[in-house]
Design a protein around this motif. Sequence first.
Motif, PDB file in Angstrom:
ATOM      1  N   SER A 152       2.342  55.538  32.934  1.00 56.53           N
ATOM      2  CA  SER A 152       3.334  54.770  32.169  1.00 56.53           C
ATOM      3  C   SER A 152       2.545  53.816  32.744  1.00 56.53           C
ATOM      4  CB  SER A 152       5.020  54.454  32.722  1.00 56.53           C
ATOM      5  OG  SER A 152       5.561  55.183  32.587  1.00 56.53           O
ATOM      6  N   PRO A 153       1.548  53.539  31.410  1.00 60.91           N
ATOM      7  CA  PRO A 153       0.526  52.479  32.318  1.00 60.91           C
ATOM      8  C   PRO A 153       0.707  50.964  32.071  1.00 60.91           C
ATOM      9  CG  PRO A 153       0.575  52.740  30.597  1.00 60.91           C
ATOM     10  CD  PRO A 153       1.375  54.147  30.419  1.00 60.91           C
ATOM     11  N   ALA A 154       0.682  50.232  33.261  1.00 58.00           N
ATOM     12  CA  ALA A 154       1.243  49.220  33.505  1.00 58.00           C
ATOM     13  C   ALA A 154      -0.337  48.004  34.152  1.00 58.00           C
ATOM     14  CB  ALA A 154       1.759  49.054  35.467  1.00 58.00           C
ATOM     15  N   ILE A 155      -0.136  46.598  33.573  1.00 57.35           N
ATOM     16  CA  ILE A 155      -0.954  45.904  33.480  1.00 57.35           C
ATOM     17  C   ILE A 155      -1.162  45.486  34.853  1.00 57.35           C
ATOM     18  CG2 ILE A 155      -2.040  43.226  33.109  1.00 57.35           C
ATOM     19  CD1 ILE A 155      -1.371  43.986  30.078  1.00 57.35           C
ATOM     20  N   ALA A 156      -2.011  44.991  35.322  1.00 52.60           N
ATOM     21  CA  ALA A 156      -2.493  45.073  36.285  1.00 52.60           C
ATOM     22  C   ALA A 156      -2.656  43.608  37.259  1.00 52.60           C
ATOM     23  CB  ALA A 156      -3.915  45.492  37.261  1.00 52.60           C
ATOM     24  N   MET A 204       2.773  47.661  23.642  1.00 51.47           N
ATOM     25  CA  MET A 204       2.946  47.881  24.569  1.00 51.47           C
ATOM     26  C   MET A 204       0.350  47.584  24.209  1.00 51.47           C
ATOM     27  SD  MET A 204       2.209  51.788  24.552  1.00 51.47           S
ATOM     28  CE  MET A 204       1.081  52.123  26.398  1.00 51.47           C
ATOM     29  N   TYR A 205       0.193  46.715  25.578  1.00 52.30           N
ATOM     30  CA  TYR A 205      -1.444  46.837  25.582  1.00 52.30           C
ATOM     31  C   TYR A 205      -2.034  48.106  24.686  1.00 52.30           C
ATOM     32  CZ  TYR A 205      -5.398  45.576  26.792  1.00 52.30           C
ATOM     33  OH  TYR A 205      -7.056  44.907  26.480  1.00 52.30           O
ATOM     34  N   HIS A 206      -3.251  47.994  24.144  1.00 53.39           N
ATOM     35  CA  HIS A 206      -4.379  48.992  24.117  1.00 53.39           C
ATOM     36  C   HIS A 206      -5.602  48.842  24.151  1.00 53.39           C
ATOM     37  CE1 HIS A 206      -2.692  47.591  20.367  1.00 53.39           C
ATOM     38  NE2 HIS A 206      -3.259  47.746  19.787  1.00 53.39           N
ATOM     39  N   TYR A 207      -6.486  49.493  24.171  1.00 47.81           N
ATOM     40  CA  TYR A 207      -8.023  49.189  23.492  1.00 47.81           C
ATOM     41  C   TYR A 207      -8.342  49.869  22.032  1.00 47.81           C
ATOM     42  CZ  TYR A 207      -8.078  49.242  28.715  1.00 47.81           C
ATOM     43  OH  TYR A 207      -8.513  48.864  29.565  1.00 47.81           O
ATOM     44  N   SER A 208      -9.001  48.518  21.486  1.00 48.29           N
ATOM     45  CA  SER A 208      -9.395  48.280  19.698  1.00 48.29           C
ATOM     46  C   SER A 208     -10.263  49.188  19.442  1.00 48.29           C
ATOM     47  CB  SER A 208      -8.636  47.876  19.159  1.00 48.29           C
ATOM     48  OG  SER A 208      -8.449  48.191  17.839  1.00 48.29           O
ATOM     49  N   ALA A 209     -11.092  49.993  19.003  1.00 46.29           N
ATOM     50  CA  ALA A 209     -12.393  50.602  18.909  1.00 46.29           C
ATOM     51  C   ALA A 209     -13.547  49.338  17.674  1.00 46.29           C
ATOM     52  CB  ALA A 209     -12.858  51.638  18.164  1.00 46.29           C
ATOM     53  N   THR A 210     -14.785  49.444  17.987  1.00 47.29           N
ATOM     54  CA  THR A 210     -14.919  48.617  17.150  1.00 47.29           C
ATOM     55  C   THR A 210     -16.512  48.505  16.715  1.00 47.29           C
ATOM     56  OG1 THR A 210     -16.082  47.028  18.637  1.00 47.29           O
ATOM     57  CG2 THR A 210     -13.356  46.143  17.830  1.00 47.29           C
ATOM     58  N   GLY A 256      -4.006  53.220  25.892  1.00 48.60           N
ATOM     59  CA  GLY A 256      -4.295  53.801  24.614  1.00 48.60           C
ATOM     60  C   GLY A 256      -5.484  53.544  24.212  1.00 48.60           C
ATOM     61  N   ILE A 257      -6.352  54.170  24.256  1.00 47.46           N
ATOM     62  CA  ILE A 257      -7.730  53.315  22.468  1.00 47.46           C
ATOM     63  C   ILE A 257      -6.834  53.982  21.559  1.00 47.46           C
ATOM     64  CG2 ILE A 257     -10.280  53.660  22.578  1.00 47.46           C
ATOM     65  CD1 ILE A 257     -10.109  55.044  25.438  1.00 47.46           C
ATOM     66  N   TYR A 258      -7.411  53.224  20.598  1.00 47.13           N
ATOM     67  CA  TYR A 258      -6.779  53.233  19.331  1.00 47.13           C
ATOM     68  C   TYR A 258      -7.674  52.941  17.582  1.00 47.13           C
ATOM     69  CZ  TYR A 258      -1.916  53.693  20.767  1.00 47.13           C
ATOM     70  OH  TYR A 258      -0.793  54.202  21.165  1.00 47.13           O
ATOM     71  N   ILE A 259      -7.862  53.838  16.776  1.00 47.94           N
ATOM     72  CA  ILE A 259      -8.608  53.565  15.274  1.00 47.94           C
ATOM     73  C   ILE A 259      -7.870  51.735  14.784  1.00 47.94           C
ATOM     74  CG2 ILE A 259      -9.472  54.011  13.473  1.00 47.94           C
ATOM     75  CD1 ILE A 259     -10.621  55.687  14.783  1.00 47.94           C
ATOM     76  N   GLU A 260      -7.811  50.614  14.772  1.00 46.31           N
ATOM     77  CA  GLU A 260      -6.776  50.183  13.429  1.00 46.31           C
ATOM     78  C   GLU A 260      -7.647  49.578  12.484  1.00 46.31           C
ATOM     79  OE1 GLU A 260      -4.292  48.504  16.435  1.00 46.31           O
ATOM     80  OE2 GLU A 260      -5.506  47.866  17.295  1.00 46.31           O
ATOM     81  N   ARG A 261      -6.889  49.810  11.496  1.00 50.58           N
ATOM     82  CA  ARG A 261      -8.075  49.384  10.517  1.00 50.58           C
ATOM     83  C   ARG A 261      -6.486  48.982   9.455  1.00 50.58           C
ATOM     84  NH1 ARG A 261     -12.268  52.692   9.531  1.00 50.58           N
ATOM     85  NH2 ARG A 261     -12.544  54.226  10.772  1.00 50.58           N
ATOM     86  N   THR A 278      -2.106  43.169  22.629  1.00 50.14           N
ATOM     87  CA  THR A 278      -0.949  43.954  22.727  1.00 50.14           C
ATOM     88  C   THR A 278      -0.301  43.879  21.306  1.00 50.14           C
ATOM     89  OG1 THR A 278      -0.803  43.068  24.719  1.00 50.14           O
ATOM     90  CG2 THR A 278       1.675  43.629  23.522  1.00 50.14           C
ATOM     91  N   SER A 279       0.015  45.556  20.350  1.00 52.35           N
ATOM     92  CA  SER A 279       1.038  44.957  19.475  1.00 52.35           C
ATOM     93  C   SER A 279       1.305  46.702  19.350  1.00 52.35           C
ATOM     94  CB  SER A 279       0.118  45.753  18.626  1.00 52.35           C
ATOM     95  OG  SER A 279      -0.907  46.776  18.171  1.00 52.35           O
ATOM     96  N   THR A 280       2.830  46.294  18.286  1.00 52.30           N
ATOM     97  CA  THR A 280       3.166  47.498  18.370  1.00 52.30           C
ATOM     98  C   THR A 280       2.154  49.243  17.607  1.00 52.30           C
ATOM     99  OG1 THR A 280       5.589  46.425  18.041  1.00 52.30           O
ATOM    100  CG2 THR A 280       5.142  48.456  17.053  1.00 52.30           C
ATOM    101  N   VAL A 281       2.174  50.613  18.379  1.00 55.61           N
ATOM    102  CA  VAL A 281       2.059  51.188  18.789  1.00 55.61           C
ATOM    103  C   VAL A 281       2.601  52.901  18.511  1.00 55.61           C
ATOM    104  CG1 VAL A 281      -0.656  50.364  19.258  1.00 55.61           C
ATOM    105  CG2 VAL A 281       0.861  51.237  20.866  1.00 55.61           C
ATOM    106  N   LEU A 282       2.394  53.675  18.347  1.00 56.32           N
ATOM    107  CA  LEU A 282       2.703  55.272  18.613  1.00 56.32           C
ATOM    108  C   LEU A 282       2.044  55.848  20.140  1.00 56.32           C
ATOM    109  CD1 LEU A 282       5.289  56.883  16.981  1.00 56.32           C
ATOM    110  CD2 LEU A 282       3.329  58.439  16.323  1.00 56.32           C
TER     111      LEU A 282
END
Length: 329
Positions: free
Chosen positions: A182-186, A301-307, A265-270, A289-293
């Motif tokens: 359950s990751p939380a923002i520090a 929730m917050y997540h990292y996004s690949a660029t 999570g680390i996501y690919i978002e297209r 921060t956006s809706t992800v699975l």
Amino acid sequence: MFTRSLTSRTTVALSLGAMLILSGCSSDKGDSTATATATPSTEPTAAASAIDIPDAWSGVIDTTAIPLGDDRTSTSPAVDYLYSCKTDFSGRGPVNGGPWIDYDAGTWDATTKATVEGALSWPQAYYDEQVGHDTRTILTANLPTEQMTGAFPIADTDPVKEFDRNPNEIDEKLVELALTLSPAIASEPSCVAMGAVGVLKNGVYLYNAVDASGGDAVAHETQDRCDGHPDGGDFYHYHDVPSCLRDAAPETGSTLVGYALDGFGIYIERDSNGNLPTNADLDECHGRTSTVLFDGVEQEMYHYSATREFPFTVGCYVGDPAPVPSHEH
């Protein structure tokens, strides 16, 4: 604590959806004859709702002129930069800058970057997630479960040796990584150390964006068909979400491809045009921060996004990172 012997050979398919065909190399670098077919995973499907992905990101990165990430480490969080715990870079990077780098323009061309020769498969690879007691325990051999690698050490006959003399081997490793479930923002972001910043769901460590000299590792270091290579400890790794995983992800929507050390999570978002976000679409830690699975539940929730831009994945940690097992360094 979960343990596992390296003699146990259970391969778990990468959760990029139930029926993805994984290419052995990026379409950026030409066609490959090596392919592997993903099998359905027992994990929840990784394809998330695109409800919070804009119809179009703020821009499109020209892969023939990607901004070079040299001299982009900082001592505080900043967009376009890696907030690095290390400030004195005395190591040596690749021997010679390749012709795919335009130093005058400050860009590099991913479509013409040299690739290490070889097409090796790893049947002993595996990736397991064990969930319990608020902890996600990830067990891998740190070898790709679906993808092929190049041949390392780089052979004297390999033309890329002119640019990079990587003498290291790819070794099977026993990796046991315990992340918060359950990751939380520090209270404030924290810096990124050298080495692993997370792990991808094909079983391979994800490192930060710089090489030993502090330069842009993705641009300078000569890597294989899946953008990976081994370090001095013979740990195979990537410095970004590699081309083979990007190409395997759905053309639109959100795909979970790994976890940062802080558990996010680390996501690919297209977007609807199939494009990845730019740095301008993300915050100073390279996320949003956006809706992800996540763990089978659609949630905001917050997540990292690949660029395609430096620092590529994790620019700093928004949560508290778990320690990397001491055997890595």
